[in-house]
Every structure is written in structure tokens, then in C-alpha cells.
Design a protein around this motif. Structure first.
Motif, PDB file in Angstrom:
ATOM      1  N   LYS A 275       1.194  -1.198  -0.140  1.00 43.31           N
ATOM      2  CA  LYS A 275       0.326  -0.141   0.227  1.00 43.31           C
ATOM      3  C   LYS A 275       0.479   1.443   0.086  1.00 43.31           C
ATOM      4  CE  LYS A 275      -3.782  -2.021   2.551  1.00 43.31           C
ATOM      5  NZ  LYS A 275      -4.081  -2.279   3.464  1.00 43.31           N
ATOM      6  N   TRP A 290       0.455   8.646   6.061  1.00 45.54           N
ATOM      7  CA  TRP A 290      -0.762   8.007   6.056  1.00 45.54           C
ATOM      8  C   TRP A 290      -0.524   7.037   4.461  1.00 45.54           C
ATOM      9  CZ3 TRP A 290      -5.291  10.448   7.338  1.00 45.54           C
ATOM     10  CH2 TRP A 290      -5.126  11.894   8.359  1.00 45.54           C
ATOM     11  N   GLU A 293      -5.326   2.927   1.514  1.00 48.58           N
ATOM     12  CA  GLU A 293      -6.005   1.592   1.678  1.00 48.58           C
ATOM     13  C   GLU A 293      -6.681   1.324   0.101  1.00 48.58           C
ATOM     14  OE1 GLU A 293      -6.210   0.197   4.375  1.00 48.58           O
ATOM     15  OE2 GLU A 293      -4.963   1.813   5.856  1.00 48.58           O
ATOM     16  N   THR A 299      -8.644   6.990   0.017  1.00 44.65           N
ATOM     17  CA  THR A 299      -9.605   6.470   2.045  1.00 44.65           C
ATOM     18  C   THR A 299      -7.456   6.331   2.055  1.00 44.65           C
ATOM     19  OG1 THR A 299      -9.749   4.150   1.697  1.00 44.65           O
ATOM     20  CG2 THR A 299     -11.326   5.543   1.618  1.00 44.65           C
ATOM     21  N   TRP A 300      -7.150   6.851   3.303  1.00 44.82           N
ATOM     22  CA  TRP A 300      -6.614   6.475   3.929  1.00 44.82           C
ATOM     23  C   TRP A 300      -6.765   6.139   5.903  1.00 44.82           C
ATOM     24  CZ3 TRP A 300      -2.087   8.173   1.039  1.00 44.82           C
ATOM     25  CH2 TRP A 300      -2.215   8.340  -0.502  1.00 44.82           C
ATOM     26  N   THR A 301      -5.291   5.942   6.217  1.00 40.01           N
ATOM     27  CA  THR A 301      -5.662   5.263   7.266  1.00 40.01           C
ATOM     28  C   THR A 301      -4.708   6.569   8.463  1.00 40.01           C
ATOM     29  OG1 THR A 301      -6.447   3.523   7.017  1.00 40.01           O
ATOM     30  CG2 THR A 301      -5.007   3.496   9.373  1.00 40.01           C
ATOM     31  N   ARG A 302      -4.118   6.662   9.237  1.00 43.89           N
ATOM     32  CA  ARG A 302      -2.962   8.056  10.044  1.00 43.89           C
ATOM     33  C   ARG A 302      -2.773   6.830  10.907  1.00 43.89           C
ATOM     34  NH1 ARG A 302      -4.539  12.812  13.501  1.00 43.89           N
ATOM     35  NH2 ARG A 302      -2.766  13.977  13.420  1.00 43.89           N
ATOM     36  N   VAL A 303      -0.852   6.877  10.523  1.00 41.72           N
ATOM     37  CA  VAL A 303       0.222   6.366  11.743  1.00 41.72           C
ATOM     38  C   VAL A 303       0.603   7.550  11.852  1.00 41.72           C
ATOM     39  CG1 VAL A 303       2.103   4.443  12.075  1.00 41.72           C
ATOM     40  CG2 VAL A 303      -0.426   4.217  10.515  1.00 41.72           C
ATOM     41  N   ARG A 326       1.258  -4.780  12.010  1.00 50.34           N
ATOM     42  CA  ARG A 326       1.076  -3.833  12.469  1.00 50.34           C
ATOM     43  C   ARG A 326       3.089  -2.986  12.958  1.00 50.34           C
ATOM     44  NH1 ARG A 326      -3.261  -2.531  12.076  1.00 50.34           N
ATOM     45  NH2 ARG A 326      -2.803  -1.092  14.324  1.00 50.34           N
TER      46      ARG A 326
END
Length: 379
Positions: A275, A290, A293, A299-303, A326
């Protein structure tokens, strides 16, 4: 009957078709050793058709880090899955190191790495020669320079993207060249062109829509799912080049709307488990990544990397730990760390078997039998 008098048991030889089917399922590391079993096995394992079948059975193999020693300038490889057994151990705060054994010195010397795909690495050596190499087998092919003529008195910025086109079973190199013409008493000028190299054809071609690249930021791109991703200079939009269609597309980073009144510094685009990851630093908030996905829905997932909020030196996410979605491997000031997304905690990697000094991560690759010669060999 004593053991010495037991009758000899004759084991029938397996048909060659069954032997080939079994060997096809084995990982590249084992097959490399099995070449020495016999001339027949060596010939089979080296056959281009066998290599392709084996690659299809092992599309995802453990990611290896390419490490550069800070003390002796030697280069090493290290399996990322060696970190996995130690990640769930509850260590004391004074003992957070993750030992990583079997670091292996490699014979090649990379000056710069532009990407890897299916076990092949596109790199530049100390003589500025561009080549494709399989670090596991040492198969190597020098990529010819683009034949396009440029003015003599120019400054150049060149970056390369390296990817695979499954529709034609071909490895391709996309090259962006930006040249700046500086002559006394004449106006400053610049131009750019983008060209594409095909390993199967062993030739370069100019792409007609090279004007698309006038606004691109001249850093090495990241290649994911047969597309090369690159920032525009304003860092709000990403360009994607498809190695399959040989066309460009672009999309805006919508999550940047959250930071309208805050300073954002952009660092890297990163491959995170297949990704696209956008790594940046937000003023007052530390480092963030970011992860996209879904390309279609943007669409984005924040870390967040709050632990490194006060870090001034370069911090770079490298890849995921093999077998974990993870835990992210980080390159921090010449040290290799593992960062857990859930608890926001990082742990140092103590590399056993290498020099005592720190390491810099030059890149990654996946071990395979793939060879540029397979593509160049007529079917």
C-alpha cells in the motif's frame, strides 16, 4: 536378524515430472543450494520456464533489508522475518533490543537503489552504471543509457522507476530527465523528457506526454502494484505511471485539508505492505504516515510517530516486518528500529553477526530465482 544383515531396499527413482513439480514449490533459497545436486537439477532450476513457474508459486517471499555499514562501508542483507519471534516478548524497559542474527555480507556494492521487483533490484554502482541485479543469485544485467542526445553544457536531474508489466511479462524502467541550460549572457532555460526502457525489447522509447513531468519533484518514486508513484512539486498531488498501460494519472491528497493552518514538511513515499504510504512531518505534531487503503476511493489510514516528535534528524519508514501488519521497520539516524502501530512503542534492533557500528537501510528486495536473462531469452 542383525542390523548388518538387513537386505538392501531399492528405492525407485521418481519420474522427472514429479521431481520438477516438487522443486517448483520450494523457495529460492533452497533451490540455490539444490543446483549442486546434479547437472540435471542445475539445468532444470536454471531454465527460464522453471524460474517463471517458481516465481508464480512464491509471489510474496520474506523481505530482505539491504544494509550499509556505517563503520566499514560493507553491505549486508537481513531477513525482516527474523524480528517477528521477538515482537511479542515482554521485555523490561532497560532491555528493548531485538536481536537479529544471520546478517549476511553481500558481494555487490550499491551506490544508489531505485527500486526492486520480484527479486530484481534496479541500482547504480560506484561508476554510475545502471543495472538490474538479483542479489540472491548474482545474475546481473547492465541497462543501456537512453540514446537521446542532450546539449553538452547542461545540469541534469534524473530519476528512475522500476516495475513489472504482467501483461507482457516484462520489466520496465521509466526515466525522468530534467535538464537546465546555463549559458553566460543568455536566458536560463530548462526542458524535460520521460523515456521508457523495456527489458524484453532491450530498447528505450520516448513517451509523448513528457510535459506531464514539468511539475514533478525530482526524488526517486515508489512502485506499488505495477505503478510508479511520484510527488508533484506542490506536494498536494501524486502522479501515477502505469507500467502496464504506459499512461499517467494523478490524484490529490485529500487528507491535507486537515492541516490547512499547520506547517507540513514532506519526506518520503513508502511501500507499506503493498500500500502507498505518504510520510510527512506536521509542525508541532511530530511525524505521521498516511497509508492509502484503496486507490479507487482515495481512502487513508493515519499512523502517528509521537515518540519521535523532537527528532531533528532523518526518520524513514522502510517496510513492514514480514509476517506482521502492525510493526514497521524504521531507519533512524543510522539505527534500525521496529515501531508498533498499536502501542506507539519502538524497539532497537541489535544486529548480531555484523560490525559494531550502525547501519543505514539502502533498500529492500525479495529473494527469488528471477533473472534478467529469462526475459531476454526468446521463448
Amino acid at each position: 536378524m542383525s542390523a548388518s544383515k538387513l537386505p538392501a531396499i531399492s528405492v525407485p527413482a521418481l519420474p522427472s515430472e514429479i521431481i520438477e513439480a516438487i522443486l517448483t514449490l520450494l523457495p529460492a533459497k533452497s533451490l540455490g543450494r539444490f543446483k549442486s545436486v546434479s547437472k540435471t537439477w542445475n539445468s532444470l532450476i536454471s531454465d527460464p520456464k522453471f524460474i517463471k513457474k517458481n516465481l508464480q508459486h512464491h509471489p510474496q517471499t520474506p523481505t530482505k533489508l539491504i544494509l550499509l555499514s556505517d563503520t566499514d562501508s560493507l553491505q549486508y542483507s537481513l531477513d525482516t522475518n527474523q524480528f517477528l519471534p521477538y515482537l511479542n516478548i515482554n521485555n523490561n524497559d532497560d532491555d528493548d533490543d531485538i536481536p537479529a542474527t544471520a546478517v549476511k555480507e553481500v558481494s555487490f556494492r550499491f551506490k544508489e537503489i531505485f527500486g526492486s521487483c520480484n527479486g530484481l533490484v534496479l541500482a547504480k554502482d560506484e561508476n554510475d552504471t545502471i543495472f538490474m541485479i538479483n542479489p540472491a543469485t548474482q545474475d546481473r544485467f547492465e541497462v543501456p543509457l537512453p540514446p537521446f542526445v542532450l546539449p553538452d553544457d547542461i545540469d541534469l536531474i534524473v530519476w528512475y522507476g522500476f516495475g513489472y508489466d504482467s501483461s507482457t511479462d516484462d520489466y520496465k524502467v521509466v526515466s525522468l530527465t530534467i535538464w537546465y541550460l546555463r549559458r553566460e549572457y543568455e536566458p536560463y532555460s530548462m526542458d524535460t523528457y520521460v523515456s521508457l526502457y523495456s527489458l524484453r525489447n532491450n530498447s528505450w522509447n520516448k513517451l509523448s506526454n513528457s510535459s506531464h513531468f514539468f511539475g514533478l519533484h525530482a526524488d526517486s518514486p515508489v512502485v506499488i502494484n505495477q505503478s510508479s508513484y511520484q510527488w508533484f512539486n506542490d506536494f498536494s498531488t501524486i502522479s501515477a505511471f502505469s507500467f502496464t498501460t504506459e499512461e499517467f494519472s494523478e490524484f490529490r491528497l485529500q487528507f491535507l485539508d486537515l492541516f490547512k493552518n499547520r506547517l507540513v514538511q514532506f519526506y518520503d513515499l513508502v511501500d507499506i505492505g503493498g500500500k502507498l504510504g505518504v510520510f510527512l512531518r506536521v509542525g508541532g505534531g511530530g511525524f505521521e504516515m498516511w497509508v492509502m487503503e484503496d486507490v479507487g476511493t482515495n481512502t487513508w489510514t493515519r499512523v502517528c510517530f509521537h515518540e519521535f516528535k523532537d527528532l531533528r534528524d532523518r526518520l524513514k519508514p522502510v517496510c513492514l516486518v514480514e509476517g506482521s501488519y502492525r510493526d514497521i521497520i524504521l531507519d533512524v539516524k543510522g539505527d534500525v528500529l521496529v515501531f508498533n502501530i498499536d502501542d506507539g512503542r519502538s524497539r532497537n534492533v541489535r544486529i548480531e553477526g555484523g560490525p559494531a557500528g550502525g547501519f543505514t537501510v539502502l533498500g529492500t528486495y525479495a529473494e527469488s530465482l528471477e533473472s534478467p536473462k529469462r526475459i531476454l531469452t526468446p521463448p
